[in-house]
Design a protein around this motif. Structure first.
Motif, PDB file in Angstrom:
ATOM      1  N   THR A  99      89.658  29.112  34.304  1.00 48.03           N
ATOM      2  CA  THR A  99      90.843  28.252  34.208  1.00 48.03           C
ATOM      3  C   THR A  99      91.890  28.858  33.278  1.00 48.03           C
ATOM      4  O   THR A  99      93.063  28.519  33.355  1.00 48.03           O
ATOM      5  CB  THR A  99      90.465  26.855  33.698  1.00 48.03           C
ATOM      6  N   VAL A 107      88.421  30.954  29.633  1.00 48.17           N
ATOM      7  CA  VAL A 107      87.680  29.704  29.834  1.00 48.17           C
ATOM      8  C   VAL A 107      87.216  29.644  31.286  1.00 48.17           C
ATOM      9  O   VAL A 107      87.994  29.921  32.207  1.00 48.17           O
ATOM     10  CB  VAL A 107      88.537  28.469  29.512  1.00 48.17           C
ATOM     11  N   LYS A 109      84.995  27.081  34.026  1.00 47.57           N
ATOM     12  CA  LYS A 109      84.537  25.700  34.111  1.00 47.57           C
ATOM     13  C   LYS A 109      84.105  25.349  35.525  1.00 47.57           C
ATOM     14  O   LYS A 109      84.773  25.694  36.510  1.00 47.57           O
ATOM     15  CB  LYS A 109      85.650  24.746  33.671  1.00 47.57           C
ATOM     16  N   ARG A 113      79.839  22.142  33.081  1.00 51.91           N
ATOM     17  CA  ARG A 113      79.552  23.406  32.406  1.00 51.91           C
ATOM     18  C   ARG A 113      80.852  24.140  32.087  1.00 51.91           C
ATOM     19  O   ARG A 113      81.677  24.393  32.964  1.00 51.91           O
ATOM     20  CB  ARG A 113      78.653  24.277  33.288  1.00 51.91           C
ATOM     21  N   THR A 114      81.054  24.482  30.800  1.00 55.84           N
ATOM     22  CA  THR A 114      82.262  25.191  30.373  1.00 55.84           C
ATOM     23  C   THR A 114      81.884  26.357  29.469  1.00 55.84           C
ATOM     24  O   THR A 114      81.078  26.200  28.541  1.00 55.84           O
ATOM     25  CB  THR A 114      83.219  24.255  29.603  1.00 55.84           C
ATOM     26  N   SER A 116      83.639  29.070  26.925  1.00 54.49           N
ATOM     27  CA  SER A 116      84.870  29.350  26.187  1.00 54.49           C
ATOM     28  C   SER A 116      84.699  30.613  25.356  1.00 54.49           C
ATOM     29  O   SER A 116      83.769  30.708  24.535  1.00 54.49           O
ATOM     30  CB  SER A 116      85.224  28.175  25.259  1.00 54.49           C
TER      31      SER A 116
END
Length: 236
Positions: A99, A107, A109, A113-114, A116
């Motif tokens: 994203t 990032v 996503k 679930r993300t 970073s």
């Protein structure tokens, strides 16, 4: 003549980086044979258990026999050939879309679930005391940072570094240990990809950083919500 040699080296690196990638051994026998040459009749020089991660070198992504590099903490590095039917490329798993991707931030996503990733300029003067170096001809090259091998600089002063890599899965936060990112330099967030193996609940964070002789590949593995470690490779 020197210019020509440099050009040929860079061309070779470009070719290797195009097809070199991480893969997982998947074999119903529980292991795969590593052969000296790209031939089923060639001598077996070692075995790698299923589920282990290795690094593939290939000039042709469709060839049957793959040149591999495998390193295990308890064993000597193993280089040879295995049949492509015995591996699953990490890139073949479901990709987690990005994203955000820029110099300082990436990032990824999907669902709950993300991933970073924070990176930025490296303060070399402030950390100079943490480096050790070696003499190479008339040059003084950086060798280790806080006792660990340096990745991505080819002995020169680092330009960028990772600040943190964080995985959020539902209410659980997983932080990649600082020790596993602090010696990785010259970050390229644009090259970073994330893949998810839904059947084994395994997340892979894969990146190709730096360039030229300092280029390296890194893979971070998170399985069932637990960080399992990293694998580093030189892609040529």
């Amino acid at each position: 003549m020197k210019t020509k040699k440099i050009f040929l080296l860079l061309a070779a690196l470009s070719t290797q980086l195009s097809f070199a990638q991480f893969a997982k051994v998947v074999d119903k026998d529980g292991y795969v044979n590593v052969r000296k040459n790209a031939d089923a009749k060639s001598n077996i020089i070692g075995k790698i258990n299923s589920e282990e991660i290795l690094y593939i070198f290939s000039e042709d992504p469709d060839e049957s026999w793959l040149n591999i590099d495998y390193s295990h903490k308890k064993e000597k590095p193993l280089t040879g050939y295995i049949h492509r039917s015995r591996v699953k490329f990490i890139e073949s798993y479901t990709e987690v879309p990005s994203t955000v991707k820029n110099t300082d931030n990436a990032v990824f996503k999907s669902g709950n679930r993300t991933v970073s990733i924070l990176s930025g300029p490296f303060d070399y003067p402030g950390h100079k005391k943490d480096f050790s170096s070696v003499t190479a001809g008339n040059d003084r090259l950086l060798e280790k940072y806080k006792g660990q091998e340096i990745w991505g600089t080819d002995g020169l002063v680092p330009q960028t570094h990772y600040k943190s890599i964080t995985i959020q899965t539902g209410n659980k936060t997983i932080q990649i240990p600082q020790k596993d990112i602090e010696n990785l330099f010259n970050v390229n967030n644009e090259s970073t990809r994330c893949y998810f193996d839904i059947h084994n609940d395994t997340l892979y964070i894969m990146m190709n950083n730096s360039e030229g002789a300092g280029a390296y590949a890194a893979l971070f593995i998170i399985k069932k919500g637990e960080y399992k470690g990293r694998i580093l490779a030189v892609p040529f």
